[in-house]
Design a protein around this motif. Structure first.
Motif, PDB file in Angstrom:
ATOM      1  N   ASN A 141       0.825  -1.198   0.000  1.00  0.00           N
ATOM      2  CA  ASN A 141       0.000   0.000   0.000  1.00  0.00           C
ATOM      3  C   ASN A 141       0.868   1.260   0.000  1.00  0.00           C
ATOM      4  N   LEU A 142       1.970   1.200   0.749  1.00  0.00           N
ATOM      5  CA  LEU A 142       2.929   2.317   0.764  1.00  0.00           C
ATOM      6  C   LEU A 142       3.476   2.577  -0.634  1.00  0.00           C
ATOM      7  N   PHE A 143       3.880   1.509  -1.324  1.00  0.00           N
ATOM      8  CA  PHE A 143       4.410   1.665  -2.679  1.00  0.00           C
ATOM      9  C   PHE A 143       3.362   2.286  -3.601  1.00  0.00           C
ATOM     10  N   GLU A 144       2.134   1.790  -3.504  1.00  0.00           N
ATOM     11  CA  GLU A 144       1.071   2.299  -4.373  1.00  0.00           C
ATOM     12  C   GLU A 144       0.754   3.765  -4.079  1.00  0.00           C
ATOM     13  N   GLN A 145       0.658   4.108  -2.812  1.00  0.00           N
ATOM     14  CA  GLN A 145       0.335   5.483  -2.454  1.00  0.00           C
ATOM     15  C   GLN A 145       1.400   6.461  -2.926  1.00  0.00           C
ATOM     16  N   ASN A 146       2.645   5.989  -3.006  1.00  0.00           N
ATOM     17  CA  ASN A 146       3.746   6.830  -3.479  1.00  0.00           C
ATOM     18  C   ASN A 146       3.984   6.704  -4.979  1.00  0.00           C
ATOM     19  N   ASN A 147       3.051   6.008  -5.655  1.00  0.00           N
ATOM     20  CA  ASN A 147       3.089   5.894  -7.109  1.00  0.00           C
ATOM     21  C   ASN A 147       4.386   5.287  -7.638  1.00  0.00           C
ATOM     22  N   TYR A 148       4.903   4.300  -6.902  1.00  0.00           N
ATOM     23  CA  TYR A 148       6.039   3.539  -7.432  1.00  0.00           C
ATOM     24  C   TYR A 148       5.557   2.768  -8.657  1.00  0.00           C
ATOM     25  N   SER A 149       6.199   2.969  -9.795  1.00  0.00           N
ATOM     26  CA  SER A 149       5.682   2.422 -11.054  1.00  0.00           C
ATOM     27  C   SER A 149       6.586   1.375 -11.688  1.00  0.00           C
ATOM     28  N   ASP A 150       7.747   1.114 -11.090  1.00  0.00           N
ATOM     29  CA  ASP A 150       8.632   0.089 -11.644  1.00  0.00           C
ATOM     30  C   ASP A 150       8.269  -1.280 -11.055  1.00  0.00           C
ATOM     31  N   TRP A 151       9.035  -2.291 -11.418  1.00  0.00           N
ATOM     32  CA  TRP A 151       8.689  -3.664 -11.067  1.00  0.00           C
ATOM     33  C   TRP A 151       9.092  -4.022  -9.647  1.00  0.00           C
ATOM     34  N   ILE A 152       8.398  -4.996  -9.094  1.00  0.00           N
ATOM     35  CA  ILE A 152       8.713  -5.578  -7.790  1.00  0.00           C
ATOM     36  C   ILE A 152       9.069  -7.042  -8.025  1.00  0.00           C
ATOM     37  N   GLY A 153      10.323  -7.385  -7.800  1.00  0.00           N
ATOM     38  CA  GLY A 153      10.781  -8.752  -8.021  1.00  0.00           C
ATOM     39  C   GLY A 153      10.506  -9.634  -6.816  1.00  0.00           C
ATOM     40  N   CYS A 154       9.941 -10.803  -7.061  1.00  0.00           N
ATOM     41  CA  CYS A 154       9.625 -11.760  -5.994  1.00  0.00           C
ATOM     42  C   CYS A 154      10.835 -12.661  -5.780  1.00  0.00           C
ATOM     43  N   GLU A 155      11.816 -12.152  -5.042  1.00  0.00           N
ATOM     44  CA  GLU A 155      13.083 -12.864  -4.858  1.00  0.00           C
ATOM     45  C   GLU A 155      13.042 -13.595  -3.518  1.00  0.00           C
ATOM     46  N   TYR A 156      12.265 -14.657  -3.475  1.00  0.00           N
ATOM     47  CA  TYR A 156      12.128 -15.422  -2.241  1.00  0.00           C
ATOM     48  C   TYR A 156      12.206 -16.916  -2.523  1.00  0.00           C
TER      49      TYR A 156
END
Length: 265
Positions: free
Chosen positions: A230-245
């Motif tokens: 939600n933090l990322f969305e509210q700050n309009n982060y528009s690049d990718w989020i890698g699922c490195e798990y």
């Protein structure tokens, strides 16, 4: 307030390990991913990888520069004094793969610094090599990201804190060099993810996620990822989020978190 919806890339080095690597592309696509990332492409031909990307309608969003000889403890060559020729050959090889695979971002590995080594010399070597790569890559509209690695994962890596990442980006001073913000590493070293992200968001180009402390799916552990996304969305982060798990068990079975904790916008 407008929001930018989170978009996730499967890390094929760590996810879908129940399958051979080249079969992980189709598994990721069938699971609903539109993009992938991985650590290293170099053991496969550009043609093999491009075929998998195209057949499965996937975008490659990130991979690393070569790590060197892992059996000798190397974890990147770009910060090692006297290895500039090897490092720059790897920089060109990474560029060749990025162009062929239409990948917009490359993570340039630094190096492990021996305890008795001249840290300042290693850092300056890294700065020089990243500047060299940045000027080369900018001609092709390719970005570079730098990632701090926590000591529990890679002891004696050149930098472990997000504050060090930010300082290196500032010292390198090239418009296409950014921070790779790995939440797992950041929480282990710095904590206070909200303030870190808000302070550094203008220089963050790629994010990676995993639970802490066990590096599994982001629906367990000490980080509230529903809040973080939600933090990322509210700050309009528009690049990718890698699922490195590392999945707890079968990768597909663990993907319920995408429905349960990702914000609906």
């Amino acid at each position: 307030m407008s929001r930018t919806q989170c978009k996730f890339a499967a890390n094929l080095t760590m996810m879908f390990k129940e399958l051979p690597f080249l079969e992980r592309f189709s598994a990721a696509a069938k699971a609903g991913f539109k993009a992938v990332e991985f650590l290293s492409p170099y053991e496969y031909s550009k043609e093999e990888l491009l075929k998998q990307l195209q057949q499965n309608n996937l975008q490659l969003v990130l991979f690393n520069s070569a790590m060197g000889d892992i059996s000798k403890g190397e974890w990147g060559l770009n910060a090692i004094p006297g290895r500039e020729k090897d490092a720059r050959e790897n920089i060109h090889t990474a560029l060749d793969y990025a162009i062929a695979l239409k990948c917009p971002t490359i993570h340039l590995m630094a190096a492990v610094v021996p305890p008795d080594a001249d840290y300042a010399l290693y850092q300056q070597t890294f700065i020089d090599n990243v500047r060299y790569a940045a000027e080369l890559y900018q001609k092709h509209n390719i970005s570079i990201v730098l990632e701090a690695l926590s000591p529990i994962v890679k002891p004696n890596y050149l930098f472990s804190s997000q504050f060090q990442s930010a300082e290196l980006v500032k010292l390198i001073n090239r418009p296409n060099v950014f921070i790779q913000f790995d939440v797992f590493h950041a929480q282990n070293v710095d904590g206070n993810i909200t303030r870190l992200f808000e302070q550094m968001k203008d220089k963050i180009k790629h994010i990676q996620i995993a639970s802490v402390p066990d590096r599994h799916e982001p629906d367990e552990g000490e980080i509230d990822y529903a809040y973080i996304f939600n933090l990322f969305e509210q700050n309009n982060y528009s690049d990718w989020i890698g699922c490195e798990y590392n999945p707890r068990a079968n990768t597909q079975d663990g993907l319920l978190w995408l429905k349960n904790i990702v914000p609906r916008t």
